[in-house]
Design a protein around this motif. Structure first.
Motif, PDB file in Angstrom:
ATOM      1  N   ILE A 260       0.871  -1.176   0.000  1.00 45.66           N
ATOM      2  CA  ILE A 260       0.000   0.000   0.000  1.00 45.66           C
ATOM      3  C   ILE A 260       0.910   1.228   0.000  1.00 45.66           C
ATOM      4  CG2 ILE A 260      -1.960   1.129   1.090  1.00 45.66           C
ATOM      5  CD1 ILE A 260      -2.510  -1.758   0.323  1.00 45.66           C
ATOM      6  N   ASN A 261       0.557   2.236  -0.757  1.00 42.51           N
ATOM      7  CA  ASN A 261       1.443   3.386  -0.961  1.00 42.51           C
ATOM      8  C   ASN A 261       1.417   4.367   0.215  1.00 42.51           C
ATOM      9  OD1 ASN A 261      -1.217   4.014  -1.602  1.00 42.51           O
ATOM     10  ND2 ASN A 261      -0.658   5.562  -3.123  1.00 42.51           N
ATOM     11  N   VAL A 262       1.738   3.869   1.401  1.00 36.76           N
ATOM     12  CA  VAL A 262       1.861   4.689   2.605  1.00 36.76           C
ATOM     13  C   VAL A 262       3.107   4.242   3.365  1.00 36.76           C
ATOM     14  CG1 VAL A 262      -0.616   5.105   2.850  1.00 36.76           C
ATOM     15  CG2 VAL A 262       0.404   3.102   3.949  1.00 36.76           C
ATOM     16  N   ASP A 263       3.502   5.049   4.343  1.00 42.91           N
ATOM     17  CA  ASP A 263       4.608   4.695   5.242  1.00 42.91           C
ATOM     18  C   ASP A 263       4.093   4.767   6.672  1.00 42.91           C
ATOM     19  OD1 ASP A 263       6.893   4.355   6.698  1.00 42.91           O
ATOM     20  OD2 ASP A 263       7.934   6.140   5.956  1.00 42.91           O
ATOM     21  N   VAL A 264       3.945   3.612   7.309  1.00 41.01           N
ATOM     22  CA  VAL A 264       3.422   3.572   8.679  1.00 41.01           C
ATOM     23  C   VAL A 264       4.537   3.326   9.689  1.00 41.01           C
ATOM     24  CG1 VAL A 264       1.080   2.902   8.051  1.00 41.01           C
ATOM     25  CG2 VAL A 264       2.823   1.131   8.368  1.00 41.01           C
ATOM     26  N   THR A 265       5.764   3.693   9.329  1.00 40.69           N
ATOM     27  CA  THR A 265       6.902   3.533  10.241  1.00 40.69           C
ATOM     28  C   THR A 265       7.412   4.873  10.757  1.00 40.69           C
ATOM     29  OG1 THR A 265       8.558   3.575   8.476  1.00 40.69           O
ATOM     30  CG2 THR A 265       7.581   1.441   9.019  1.00 40.69           C
ATOM     31  N   THR A 266       6.756   5.968  10.369  1.00 36.60           N
ATOM     32  CA  THR A 266       7.099   7.297  10.878  1.00 36.60           C
ATOM     33  C   THR A 266       5.825   7.991  11.331  1.00 36.60           C
ATOM     34  OG1 THR A 266       6.836   8.446   8.754  1.00 36.60           O
ATOM     35  CG2 THR A 266       8.990   7.456   9.208  1.00 36.60           C
ATOM     36  N   LYS A 267       5.956   8.948  12.240  1.00 40.82           N
ATOM     37  CA  LYS A 267       4.785   9.679  12.730  1.00 40.82           C
ATOM     38  C   LYS A 267       4.100  10.435  11.601  1.00 40.82           C
ATOM     39  CE  LYS A 267       6.761  10.296  17.371  1.00 40.82           C
ATOM     40  NZ  LYS A 267       7.207  11.277  18.392  1.00 40.82           N
ATOM     41  N   GLU A 268       4.904  11.070  10.747  1.00 35.02           N
ATOM     42  CA  GLU A 268       4.325  11.835   9.650  1.00 35.02           C
ATOM     43  C   GLU A 268       3.600  10.923   8.666  1.00 35.02           C
ATOM     44  OE1 GLU A 268       7.472  11.840  10.562  1.00 35.02           O
ATOM     45  OE2 GLU A 268       7.677  13.789  11.576  1.00 35.02           O
ATOM     46  N   GLY A 269       4.219   9.772   8.384  1.00 33.69           N
ATOM     47  CA  GLY A 269       3.599   8.836   7.455  1.00 33.69           C
ATOM     48  C   GLY A 269       2.298   8.261   8.002  1.00 33.69           C
ATOM     49  N   ILE A 270       2.256   7.992   9.309  1.00 38.18           N
ATOM     50  CA  ILE A 270       1.043   7.462   9.931  1.00 38.18           C
ATOM     51  C   ILE A 270      -0.080   8.488   9.854  1.00 38.18           C
ATOM     52  CG2 ILE A 270       0.047   6.749  12.137  1.00 38.18           C
ATOM     53  CD1 ILE A 270       2.786   5.470  12.776  1.00 38.18           C
ATOM     54  N   GLU A 271       0.242   9.745  10.116  1.00 35.00           N
ATOM     55  CA  GLU A 271      -0.771  10.797  10.033  1.00 35.00           C
ATOM     56  C   GLU A 271      -1.331  10.909   8.613  1.00 35.00           C
ATOM     57  OE1 GLU A 271      -3.300  14.007  10.670  1.00 35.00           O
ATOM     58  OE2 GLU A 271      -2.409  12.543  12.050  1.00 35.00           O
ATOM     59  N   LYS A 272      -0.457  10.830   7.620  1.00 38.02           N
ATOM     60  CA  LYS A 272      -0.923  10.886   6.232  1.00 38.02           C
ATOM     61  C   LYS A 272      -1.790   9.676   5.896  1.00 38.02           C
ATOM     62  CE  LYS A 272       0.635  11.349   1.439  1.00 38.02           C
ATOM     63  NZ  LYS A 272       1.801  11.489   0.536  1.00 38.02           N
ATOM     64  N   ALA A 273      -1.386   8.503   6.366  1.00 39.88           N
ATOM     65  CA  ALA A 273      -2.180   7.295   6.119  1.00 39.88           C
ATOM     66  C   ALA A 273      -3.559   7.406   6.766  1.00 39.88           C
ATOM     67  CB  ALA A 273      -1.440   6.072   6.647  1.00 39.88           C
ATOM     68  N   ARG A 274      -3.635   8.031   7.930  1.00 39.83           N
ATOM     69  CA  ARG A 274      -4.927   8.229   8.590  1.00 39.83           C
ATOM     70  C   ARG A 274      -5.824   9.141   7.753  1.00 39.83           C
ATOM     71  NH1 ARG A 274      -7.610  11.869  11.341  1.00 39.83           N
ATOM     72  NH2 ARG A 274      -5.913  13.384  11.103  1.00 39.83           N
ATOM     73  N   ILE A 275      -5.244  10.218   7.250  1.00 38.87           N
ATOM     74  CA  ILE A 275      -6.011  11.146   6.432  1.00 38.87           C
ATOM     75  C   ILE A 275      -6.494  10.468   5.149  1.00 38.87           C
ATOM     76  CG2 ILE A 275      -5.854  13.285   5.087  1.00 38.87           C
ATOM     77  CD1 ILE A 275      -3.867  14.311   7.208  1.00 38.87           C
ATOM     78  N   MET A 276      -5.679   9.585   4.600  1.00 42.29           N
ATOM     79  CA  MET A 276      -6.044   8.883   3.368  1.00 42.29           C
ATOM     80  C   MET A 276      -7.043   7.752   3.606  1.00 42.29           C
ATOM     81  SD  MET A 276      -2.195   8.783   1.697  1.00 42.29           S
ATOM     82  CE  MET A 276      -2.614   7.991   0.148  1.00 42.29           C
ATOM     83  N   GLY A 277      -7.342   7.473   4.882  1.00 46.14           N
ATOM     84  CA  GLY A 277      -8.343   6.458   5.193  1.00 46.14           C
ATOM     85  C   GLY A 277      -7.861   5.036   5.030  1.00 46.14           C
ATOM     86  N   LEU A 278      -6.650   4.752   5.515  1.00 44.46           N
ATOM     87  CA  LEU A 278      -6.050   3.441   5.319  1.00 44.46           C
ATOM     88  C   LEU A 278      -6.909   2.312   5.894  1.00 44.46           C
ATOM     89  CD1 LEU A 278      -3.610   1.664   4.491  1.00 44.46           C
ATOM     90  CD2 LEU A 278      -2.661   2.096   6.765  1.00 44.46           C
ATOM     91  N   VAL A 279      -7.307   2.432   7.155  1.00 49.18           N
ATOM     92  CA  VAL A 279      -8.025   1.337   7.823  1.00 49.18           C
ATOM     93  C   VAL A 279      -9.391   1.096   7.195  1.00 49.18           C
ATOM     94  CG1 VAL A 279      -9.098   0.657  10.000  1.00 49.18           C
ATOM     95  CG2 VAL A 279      -6.769   1.556   9.996  1.00 49.18           C
ATOM     96  N   ASN A 280     -10.058   2.144   6.764  1.00 56.45           N
ATOM     97  CA  ASN A 280     -11.392   1.984   6.176  1.00 56.45           C
ATOM     98  C   ASN A 280     -11.359   1.530   4.717  1.00 56.45           C
ATOM     99  OD1 ASN A 280     -12.948   2.612   8.428  1.00 56.45           O
ATOM    100  ND2 ASN A 280     -12.836   4.812   8.032  1.00 56.45           N
ATOM    101  N   SER A 281     -10.186   1.490   4.128  1.00 57.17           N
ATOM    102  CA  SER A 281     -10.088   1.042   2.737  1.00 57.17           C
ATOM    103  C   SER A 281     -10.272  -0.471   2.673  1.00 57.17           C
ATOM    104  CB  SER A 281      -8.730   1.414   2.138  1.00 57.17           C
ATOM    105  OG  SER A 281      -7.710   0.562   2.639  1.00 57.17           O
ATOM    106  N   GLU A 282     -10.592  -0.945   1.501  1.00 55.12           N
ATOM    107  CA  GLU A 282     -10.719  -2.381   1.284  1.00 55.12           C
ATOM    108  C   GLU A 282      -9.422  -2.978   0.744  1.00 55.12           C
ATOM    109  OE1 GLU A 282     -13.359  -4.045   2.200  1.00 55.12           O
ATOM    110  OE2 GLU A 282     -14.315  -2.191   2.867  1.00 55.12           O
ATOM    111  N   LEU A 283      -8.329  -2.224   0.856  1.00 51.17           N
ATOM    112  CA  LEU A 283      -7.073  -2.650   0.247  1.00 51.17           C
ATOM    113  C   LEU A 283      -6.134  -3.340   1.226  1.00 51.17           C
ATOM    114  CD1 LEU A 283      -6.319   0.508  -1.961  1.00 51.17           C
ATOM    115  CD2 LEU A 283      -7.517  -1.588  -2.604  1.00 51.17           C
ATOM    116  N   VAL A 284      -5.923  -2.738   2.381  1.00 57.92           N
ATOM    117  CA  VAL A 284      -4.889  -3.211   3.297  1.00 57.92           C
ATOM    118  C   VAL A 284      -5.336  -4.464   4.036  1.00 57.92           C
ATOM    119  CG1 VAL A 284      -5.666  -1.717   5.187  1.00 57.92           C
ATOM    120  CG2 VAL A 284      -3.282  -2.497   5.111  1.00 57.92           C
ATOM    121  N   GLN A 285      -4.410  -5.419   4.160  1.00 54.88           N
ATOM    122  CA  GLN A 285      -4.666  -6.653   4.909  1.00 54.88           C
ATOM    123  C   GLN A 285      -3.748  -6.797   6.116  1.00 54.88           C
ATOM    124  OE1 GLN A 285      -4.243  -9.153   1.282  1.00 54.88           O
ATOM    125  NE2 GLN A 285      -6.149 -10.111   1.963  1.00 54.88           N
TER     126      GLN A 285
END
Length: 497
Positions: A260-285
């Protein structure tokens, strides 16, 4: 000076040339061996001028050759620098001062290359589109199915975990199960809560502990189980500029490794992933991160009260500390690379202020490096692990992987034979392996061992607790066959299907 002191011997032809070219008066004396020539003032000037022309022509050529050699050497060095940067996924820790990078920094940034991701398509379709030729050299070896594999995979039906009463799923005495946790941990489900094998109601979250076999587990999940993963890899190849979630393939990865085109290993990347709706997407497993506290925000506003279910692999603290030292001595591609460690001994490291200091207790209880860590922090760390983390052990990595497969209900869905071969291979070889002799555990009676032990006294107690917990957590999957990965499989990528 005398006449003989000012005269020079010349061949007649040279004397004639000098005479004709300069108009000088030449007096000759007959001798048996040669002609004695007395050059005039003009002749001397001509000879000096010719000598100067020859000197500067020669030196100029040598300077040009020398300059060209320096330029070629610099060019080779710069190319090697850029190649090393590309190989390490864009790391800039070693070559920040190169002229080429300075020139690139002045120029406007190039737009990111177009990615292969397609928003919001099914993961299965994405996998099928990626597999165009199983005979390609980069694909794992394709083996024929064992005669009984498909028959076996359709004859056993496991019982769902939810049929087992919650109170019998785990029985672990002690105050750790009763201690109240900070509210941030509400983002993650407790292990005592019921779930059905294979259910995607909640999202697996892999807590990646450095130098504990985490890279190998991630590699198996990606390449053998075909799970779409959010980690740090998905933003490579220019995807850090993406504004929408996509499934992506990254250069240098196998064709079935889905990111998935996010970075969840940095604080900034996690915040961006939250804004992009990572958990609510049907993509990430799978979410793979070393930052559990920060990643909790990803579940804010999650649909259907979706929560994370944490799993992790733990390692003996002293072995982990020694491995970290050996790794940072040579991992030039890492931001934490320490070239000065090359000249250190393990004892030097153990005496320094950069040695591991109860790393796991600090991470789980969120204690800063500048603060003292106490037994109260250890109690909190134990409670978090006992209530929220499905534990695995590097010393029992295959059993741990089976435990994860049982708990999450991971079955093969592409090509069972190929996936099983991949799994067995990576379990043996692993990834990110460090064969440095400095990675050897010192004898227990050595100063190095004892000093690291004193620095990690609480982590050693935590690890002993995790070892006991691993055995107790077998109750979570007591009704699930260890071979669940081979049960009720699908073969959507097999020939003829």
């Amino acid at each position: 000076m005398g006449e003989q002191g000012t005269s020079r011997l010349r061949q007649p032809s040279m004397a004639q040339i000098v005479e004709e070219g300069s108009g000088a008066s030449v007096s000759t004396r007959s001798t048996a061996a040669a002609v004695v020539v007395e050059p005039s003032k003009h002749t001397w000037l001509l000879l000096v001028l010719m000598g100067m022309i020859y000197y500067f022509a020669t030196m100029g050529g040598e300077l040009a050759m020398s300059r060209r050699g320096v330029t070629e050497a610099e060019t080779k060095k710069q190319k090697a620098s850029l190649w090393a940067d590309g190989k390490s996924g864009g790391s800039t820790n070693n070559n920040k001062g190169s002229k080429i990078k300075a020139e690139k920094a002045k120029s406007p940034p190039e737009p990111p290359p177009p990615h292969k991701g397609v928003p919001m398509i099914s993961r299965q379709k994405f996998i099928e589109d990626a597999v165009t030729d199983y005979s390609s050299p980069t694909a794992p070896i394709k083996l024929p199915d064992p005669p009984n594999l498909r028959a076996y995979s359709r004859t056993i039906e496991p019982k769902p975990i939810s049929e087992t009463p919650a109170e019998t799923m785990i029985s672990f005495p002690g105050p750790e199960m009763e201690l109240a946790l900070p509210s941030v941990w509400d983002a993650y489900k407790s292990l005592s809560s019921q779930m059905t094998v294979g259910s995607e109601t909640d999202l697996p979250v892999f807590y990646h502990i450095p130098k504990s076999g985490g890279s190998s587990i991630k590699d198996i999940i990606l390449n053998c189980h075909f799970k779409a993963m959010a980690s740090e890899v998905g933003i490579l190849d220019g995807h850090d500029q993406d504004d929408e979630l996509h499934l992506v393939h990254i250069k240098g990865q196998t064709e079935l490794a889905i990111h998935i085109n996010v970075d969840v290993t940095t604080k900034e990347g996690i915040e961006k992933a939250r804004i992009m709706g990572l958990v609510n997407s049907e993509l990430v497993q799978i979410i793979a991160t070393p930052l559990l506290y920060e990643s909790a925000m990803l579940f804010d506003g999650a649909k259907n009260n979706k929560r994370g279910r944490i799993f992790a692999v733990f390692r003996h603290p002293i072995r982990r500390a020694v491995s970290m030292f050996a790794y940072l001595r040579k991992a030039y591609w890492e931001p934490t690379y320490r070239p000065d460690f090359e000249h250190w001994t393990l004892e030097h490291y153990a005496l320094s202020d950069v040695v591991e200091d109860n790393f796991m207790t600090r991470q789980l209880a969120r204690v800063a490096d500048t603060e003292a860590v106490t037994e109260q922090h250890l109690d909190l760390a134990k409670a978090i692990v006992a209530q929220k983390v499905l534990v695995g052990l590097l010393d029992r990595v295959e059993d741990s992987l089976v435990r994860f497969e049982q708990y999450f209900g991971w079955r093969y869905t592409g090509n069972p034979t190929r996936q099983e071969t991949c799994r067995n291979t990576l379990l043996v070889t692993g990834v990110n392996t460090n064969t440095d002799p400095h990675n050897q555990l010192p004898a227990e009676e050595t100063n190095s061992y004892q000093m690291i032990k004193r620095k990690n006294n609480l982590d050693l107690l935590l690890y002993e607790f995790v070892e006991q917990l691993f055995d107790y957590q077998a109750g979570l999957v007591h009704d699930v066959p260890p071979e669940i990965r081979l049960i009720n499989t699908t073969c959507s990528l097999c020939d003829g299907q």
